[in-house]
Design a protein around this motif. Structure first.
Motif, PDB file in Angstrom:
ATOM      1  N   ALA A 183      40.905  45.771  46.016  1.00  0.00           N
ATOM      2  CA  ALA A 183      39.917  46.143  45.001  1.00  0.00           C
ATOM      3  C   ALA A 183      40.557  46.235  43.618  1.00  0.00           C
ATOM      4  CB  ALA A 183      39.252  47.467  45.366  1.00  0.00           C
ATOM      5  N   ALA A 184      41.746  46.804  43.525  1.00  0.00           N
ATOM      6  CA  ALA A 184      42.430  46.917  42.233  1.00  0.00           C
ATOM      7  C   ALA A 184      42.684  45.538  41.642  1.00  0.00           C
ATOM      8  CB  ALA A 184      43.741  47.688  42.391  1.00  0.00           C
ATOM      9  N   ALA A 185      43.157  44.606  42.458  1.00  0.00           N
ATOM     10  CA  ALA A 185      43.413  43.241  41.978  1.00  0.00           C
ATOM     11  C   ALA A 185      42.110  42.568  41.547  1.00  0.00           C
ATOM     12  CB  ALA A 185      44.113  42.423  43.051  1.00  0.00           C
ATOM     13  N   ARG A 186      41.068  42.744  42.336  1.00  0.00           N
ATOM     14  CA  ARG A 186      39.769  42.153  41.994  1.00  0.00           C
ATOM     15  C   ARG A 186      39.240  42.721  40.677  1.00  0.00           C
ATOM     16  NH1 ARG A 186      35.214  44.408  42.679  1.00  0.00           N
ATOM     17  NH2 ARG A 186      35.846  45.760  44.406  1.00  0.00           N
ATOM     18  N   GLU A 187      39.316  44.033  40.527  1.00  0.00           N
ATOM     19  CA  GLU A 187      38.811  44.672  39.306  1.00  0.00           C
ATOM     20  C   GLU A 187      39.613  44.245  38.070  1.00  0.00           C
ATOM     21  OE1 GLU A 187      36.083  46.351  38.773  1.00  0.00           O
ATOM     22  OE2 GLU A 187      35.446  46.580  40.850  1.00  0.00           O
ATOM     23  N   ALA A 188      40.923  44.090  38.211  1.00  0.00           N
ATOM     24  CA  ALA A 188      41.740  43.627  37.079  1.00  0.00           C
ATOM     25  C   ALA A 188      41.253  42.258  36.606  1.00  0.00           C
ATOM     26  CB  ALA A 188      43.215  43.565  37.471  1.00  0.00           C
ATOM     27  N   HIS A 189      40.920  41.401  37.554  1.00  0.00           N
ATOM     28  CA  HIS A 189      40.436  40.063  37.199  1.00  0.00           C
ATOM     29  C   HIS A 189      39.024  40.118  36.634  1.00  0.00           C
ATOM     30  CE1 HIS A 189      39.008  35.908  37.770  1.00  0.00           C
ATOM     31  NE2 HIS A 189      40.241  35.645  37.379  1.00  0.00           N
ATOM     32  N   GLU A 190      38.129  40.852  37.293  1.00  0.00           N
ATOM     33  CA  GLU A 190      36.732  40.917  36.852  1.00  0.00           C
ATOM     34  C   GLU A 190      36.582  41.597  35.496  1.00  0.00           C
ATOM     35  OE1 GLU A 190      34.700  41.151  41.301  1.00  0.00           O
ATOM     36  OE2 GLU A 190      34.500  42.868  39.950  1.00  0.00           O
ATOM     37  N   GLU A 191      37.334  42.653  35.258  1.00  0.00           N
ATOM     38  CA  GLU A 191      37.162  43.422  34.024  1.00  0.00           C
ATOM     39  C   GLU A 191      38.050  42.967  32.879  1.00  0.00           C
ATOM     40  OE1 GLU A 191      35.562  47.612  35.864  1.00  0.00           O
ATOM     41  OE2 GLU A 191      37.602  47.554  35.088  1.00  0.00           O
ATOM     42  N   ALA A 192      39.286  42.552  33.187  1.00  0.00           N
ATOM     43  CA  ALA A 192      40.242  42.241  32.118  1.00  0.00           C
ATOM     44  C   ALA A 192      40.716  40.793  32.125  1.00  0.00           C
ATOM     45  CB  ALA A 192      41.440  43.183  32.193  1.00  0.00           C
ATOM     46  N   GLY A 193      40.255  39.985  33.072  1.00  0.00           N
ATOM     47  CA  GLY A 193      40.597  38.568  33.081  1.00  0.00           C
ATOM     48  C   GLY A 193      42.028  38.242  33.440  1.00  0.00           C
ATOM     49  N   VAL A 194      42.727  39.177  34.081  1.00  0.00           N
ATOM     50  CA  VAL A 194      44.124  38.926  34.458  1.00  0.00           C
ATOM     51  C   VAL A 194      44.249  38.864  35.975  1.00  0.00           C
ATOM     52  CG1 VAL A 194      45.124  39.938  32.362  1.00  0.00           C
ATOM     53  CG2 VAL A 194      44.723  41.395  34.367  1.00  0.00           C
ATOM     54  N   THR A 195      45.214  38.075  36.423  1.00  0.00           N
ATOM     55  CA  THR A 195      45.528  37.988  37.840  1.00  0.00           C
ATOM     56  C   THR A 195      46.768  38.833  38.080  1.00  0.00           C
ATOM     57  OG1 THR A 195      44.602  35.766  37.960  1.00  0.00           O
ATOM     58  CG2 THR A 195      46.104  36.415  39.727  1.00  0.00           C
ATOM     59  N   VAL A 196      46.678  39.715  39.066  1.00  0.00           N
ATOM     60  CA  VAL A 196      47.778  40.625  39.363  1.00  0.00           C
ATOM     61  C   VAL A 196      48.098  40.597  40.851  1.00  0.00           C
ATOM     62  CG1 VAL A 196      47.192  42.172  37.443  1.00  0.00           C
ATOM     63  CG2 VAL A 196      46.289  42.643  39.732  1.00  0.00           C
ATOM     64  N   ALA A 197      49.308  41.049  41.155  1.00  0.00           N
ATOM     65  CA  ALA A 197      49.730  41.249  42.541  1.00  0.00           C
ATOM     66  C   ALA A 197      49.890  42.744  42.765  1.00  0.00           C
ATOM     67  CB  ALA A 197      51.052  40.541  42.810  1.00  0.00           C
ATOM     68  N   PRO A 198      49.132  43.309  43.699  1.00  0.00           N
ATOM     69  CA  PRO A 198      49.325  44.726  44.003  1.00  0.00           C
ATOM     70  C   PRO A 198      50.727  44.943  44.566  1.00  0.00           C
ATOM     71  CG  PRO A 198      47.286  43.889  44.970  1.00  0.00           C
ATOM     72  CD  PRO A 198      48.058  42.712  44.485  1.00  0.00           C
ATOM     73  N   LEU A 199      51.381  46.007  44.111  1.00  0.00           N
ATOM     74  CA  LEU A 199      52.741  46.312  44.546  1.00  0.00           C
ATOM     75  C   LEU A 199      52.793  47.493  45.503  1.00  0.00           C
ATOM     76  CD1 LEU A 199      54.530  45.953  41.093  1.00  0.00           C
ATOM     77  CD2 LEU A 199      54.499  44.297  42.980  1.00  0.00           C
ATOM     78  N   VAL A 200      52.225  48.616  45.068  1.00  0.00           N
ATOM     79  CA  VAL A 200      52.313  49.842  45.863  1.00  0.00           C
ATOM     80  C   VAL A 200      51.218  50.809  45.411  1.00  0.00           C
ATOM     81  CG1 VAL A 200      53.972  50.937  44.274  1.00  0.00           C
ATOM     82  CG2 VAL A 200      53.912  51.644  46.652  1.00  0.00           C
ATOM     83  N   VAL A 201      50.711  51.578  46.366  1.00  0.00           N
ATOM     84  CA  VAL A 201      49.769  52.650  46.033  1.00  0.00           C
ATOM     85  C   VAL A 201      50.592  53.806  45.477  1.00  0.00           C
ATOM     86  CG1 VAL A 201      48.132  54.331  46.960  1.00  0.00           C
ATOM     87  CG2 VAL A 201      48.048  51.944  47.729  1.00  0.00           C
TER      88      VAL A 201
END
Length: 140
Positions: A48-66
């Motif tokens: 969800a964090a990765a999806r939201e980063a893309h949907e809201e800020a247009g960036v692609t990220v890799a989740p690392l750790v909670v």
């Protein structure tokens, strides 16, 4: 069944700054935050964090750790904070209906954007990133 939705926040640090968004409609007194949103059924907080980063800020990220979770003191919603590595994209208000603007905020200015303070585990992770993010491996 959960009465309030679980929220996942993407904590994205890069080049000594952290990515924050300003919501088009603030949640109470909360003006700026990490890209974040509801965890969908069958989705992990990291997904969800990765999806939201893309949907809201247009960036692609890799989740690392909670980094941790808490009930947010302003919204009252349960939030899971996920450290993410920037992979690609230029930060922008990718969903103008939800996001008014984005900002890469240097550590010295975080209090201007988040006057109530940053959640301690997030602050600790950001402090560690700011010490090491000039490494040639960071963000790649």
């Amino acid at each position: 069944m959960r009465s309030t939705p679980l929220i996942a926040g993407a904590v994205i640090a890069h080049a000594g700054r952290v990515l924050l968004i300003r919501r088009a409609t603030p949640a109470g007194a909360l003006l700026w935050s990490c890209p974040s949103g509801k965890v969908d059924p069958g989705e992990t907080a990291s997904q969800a964090a990765a999806r939201e980063a893309h949907e809201e800020a247009g960036v692609t990220v890799a989740p690392l750790v909670v980094l941790g979770s808490r009930v947010h003191p302003v919204t009252g919603w349960p939030v899971v904070y996920v450290a993410c590595r920037l992979l690609s994209g230029t930060a922008r208000a990718a969903s103008p209906r939800e996001v008014a603007e984005v900002a890469w905020v240097p550590s010295a200015r975080l209090r201007e954007y988040v006057p109530g303070g940053v959640y301690a585990p997030v602050r600790a992770w950001l402090g560690a990133r700011w010490l090491t993010d000039e490494s040639p491996r960071f963000g790649r």
